[in-house]
Design a protein around this motif. Sequence first.
Motif, PDB file in Angstrom:
ATOM      1  N   ASN A 298      28.268  72.530  95.216  1.00 56.63           N
ATOM      2  CA  ASN A 298      29.193  73.640  95.327  1.00 56.63           C
ATOM      3  C   ASN A 298      29.167  74.439  94.033  1.00 56.63           C
ATOM      4  O   ASN A 298      28.645  73.992  93.009  1.00 56.63           O
ATOM      5  CB  ASN A 298      30.618  73.158  95.632  1.00 56.63           C
ATOM      6  CG  ASN A 298      31.188  72.300  94.527  1.00 56.63           C
ATOM      7  OD1 ASN A 298      31.594  72.802  93.480  1.00 56.63           O
ATOM      8  ND2 ASN A 298      31.229  70.981  94.744  1.00 56.63           N
ATOM      9  N   LEU A 299      29.716  75.630  94.107  1.00 57.03           N
ATOM     10  CA  LEU A 299      29.804  76.504  92.939  1.00 57.03           C
ATOM     11  C   LEU A 299      31.243  76.974  92.839  1.00 57.03           C
ATOM     12  O   LEU A 299      31.874  77.297  93.859  1.00 57.03           O
ATOM     13  CB  LEU A 299      28.835  77.684  93.080  1.00 57.03           C
ATOM     14  CG  LEU A 299      28.723  78.634  91.887  1.00 57.03           C
ATOM     15  CD1 LEU A 299      27.290  79.148  91.747  1.00 57.03           C
ATOM     16  CD2 LEU A 299      29.688  79.803  92.011  1.00 57.03           C
ATOM     17  N   GLN A 300      31.752  77.006  91.639  1.00 55.57           N
ATOM     18  CA  GLN A 300      33.146  77.403  91.438  1.00 55.57           C
ATOM     19  C   GLN A 300      33.225  78.531  90.411  1.00 55.57           C
ATOM     20  O   GLN A 300      32.359  78.664  89.549  1.00 55.57           O
ATOM     21  CB  GLN A 300      33.970  76.205  90.943  1.00 55.57           C
ATOM     22  CG  GLN A 300      33.903  74.997  91.859  1.00 55.57           C
ATOM     23  CD  GLN A 300      34.770  73.842  91.397  1.00 55.57           C
ATOM     24  OE1 GLN A 300      35.833  74.052  90.815  1.00 55.57           O
ATOM     25  NE2 GLN A 300      34.330  72.616  91.675  1.00 55.57           N
ATOM     26  N   TRP A 301      34.278  79.308  90.528  1.00 53.56           N
ATOM     27  CA  TRP A 301      34.581  80.348  89.548  1.00 53.56           C
ATOM     28  C   TRP A 301      35.930  80.053  88.908  1.00 53.56           C
ATOM     29  O   TRP A 301      36.883  79.645  89.603  1.00 53.56           O
ATOM     30  CB  TRP A 301      34.596  81.720  90.215  1.00 53.56           C
ATOM     31  CG  TRP A 301      33.227  82.238  90.548  1.00 53.56           C
ATOM     32  CD1 TRP A 301      32.529  82.063  91.706  1.00 53.56           C
ATOM     33  CD2 TRP A 301      32.380  83.031  89.697  1.00 53.56           C
ATOM     34  NE1 TRP A 301      31.304  82.687  91.627  1.00 53.56           N
ATOM     35  CE2 TRP A 301      31.183  83.297  90.413  1.00 53.56           C
ATOM     36  CE3 TRP A 301      32.514  83.553  88.406  1.00 53.56           C
ATOM     37  CZ2 TRP A 301      30.140  84.052  89.876  1.00 53.56           C
ATOM     38  CZ3 TRP A 301      31.486  84.304  87.882  1.00 53.56           C
ATOM     39  CH2 TRP A 301      30.313  84.545  88.612  1.00 53.56           C
ATOM     40  N   TYR A 302      35.971  80.276  87.589  1.00 51.96           N
ATOM     41  CA  TYR A 302      37.190  80.066  86.816  1.00 51.96           C
ATOM     42  C   TYR A 302      37.487  81.308  85.981  1.00 51.96           C
ATOM     43  O   TYR A 302      36.576  82.060  85.611  1.00 51.96           O
ATOM     44  CB  TYR A 302      37.027  78.867  85.868  1.00 51.96           C
ATOM     45  CG  TYR A 302      37.030  77.531  86.570  1.00 51.96           C
ATOM     46  CD1 TYR A 302      35.899  77.074  87.246  1.00 51.96           C
ATOM     47  CD2 TYR A 302      38.168  76.726  86.561  1.00 51.96           C
ATOM     48  CE1 TYR A 302      35.910  75.849  87.896  1.00 51.96           C
ATOM     49  CE2 TYR A 302      38.188  75.499  87.214  1.00 51.96           C
ATOM     50  CZ  TYR A 302      37.055  75.074  87.874  1.00 51.96           C
ATOM     51  OH  TYR A 302      37.069  73.855  88.528  1.00 51.96           O
TER      52      TYR A 302
END
Lengths: 111, 115
Positions: free
Chosen positions: A31-35
Amino acid sequence: SQQGEEDPQALSIQEGENATMNCSYKTSINNLQWYRQNSGRGLVHLILIRSNEREKHSGRLRVTLDTSKKSSSLLITASRAADTASYFCATSDQGAQKLVFGQGTRLTINP
Amino acid sequence: DAGITQSPRHKVTETGTPVTLRCHQTENHRYMYWYRQDPGHGLRLIHYSYGVKDTDKGEVSDGYSVSRSKTEDFLLTLESATSSQTSVYFCAISEWQGAQGGELFFGEGSRLTVL
């Protein structure tokens, strides 16, 4: 070494415009996440997109994922001064229980 | 906000001295992480823990050790601080769900200056 690389490193736009940030990564991911990180603060999770998803929305945020190109984009629509922050993408490799972060994009929204 | 407390929040020390940073959580999350943040490098993982007494190295673990004797506490120790370890250190916690992953909740950071 960094897994994700954001582009551009810095972005300055007028309030009300849309902001697009890109992230590229190197290996297969779960998965890829943005913060988001406001100045002097810790990171705050914005959105997670799984490797079998192509697009995800959350309020004014739209994230896309192209696993064939190993890239993702974060779109912030109708930007506000409060969106001024640094934005980071982060990926988890298959089988890993940890995130690897990119260097971030500094976004400045001018009133 | 997730219950994560880092201490101290600011510390100035001299080269060669030992330093311990503490991360305390009240969320009972299984996973805990220590990252460092430096200009031009983003966040880099130092060590992480997947349970009491279960830890593993990250990408920049040299010069650092960790311990987790209780679910709620994760300690980062610099045995002999060097100027290259001047940085902002972030603790994070997560309830990682296998292949589904999980979001990380971050503390407010500990700014360490090694003179």
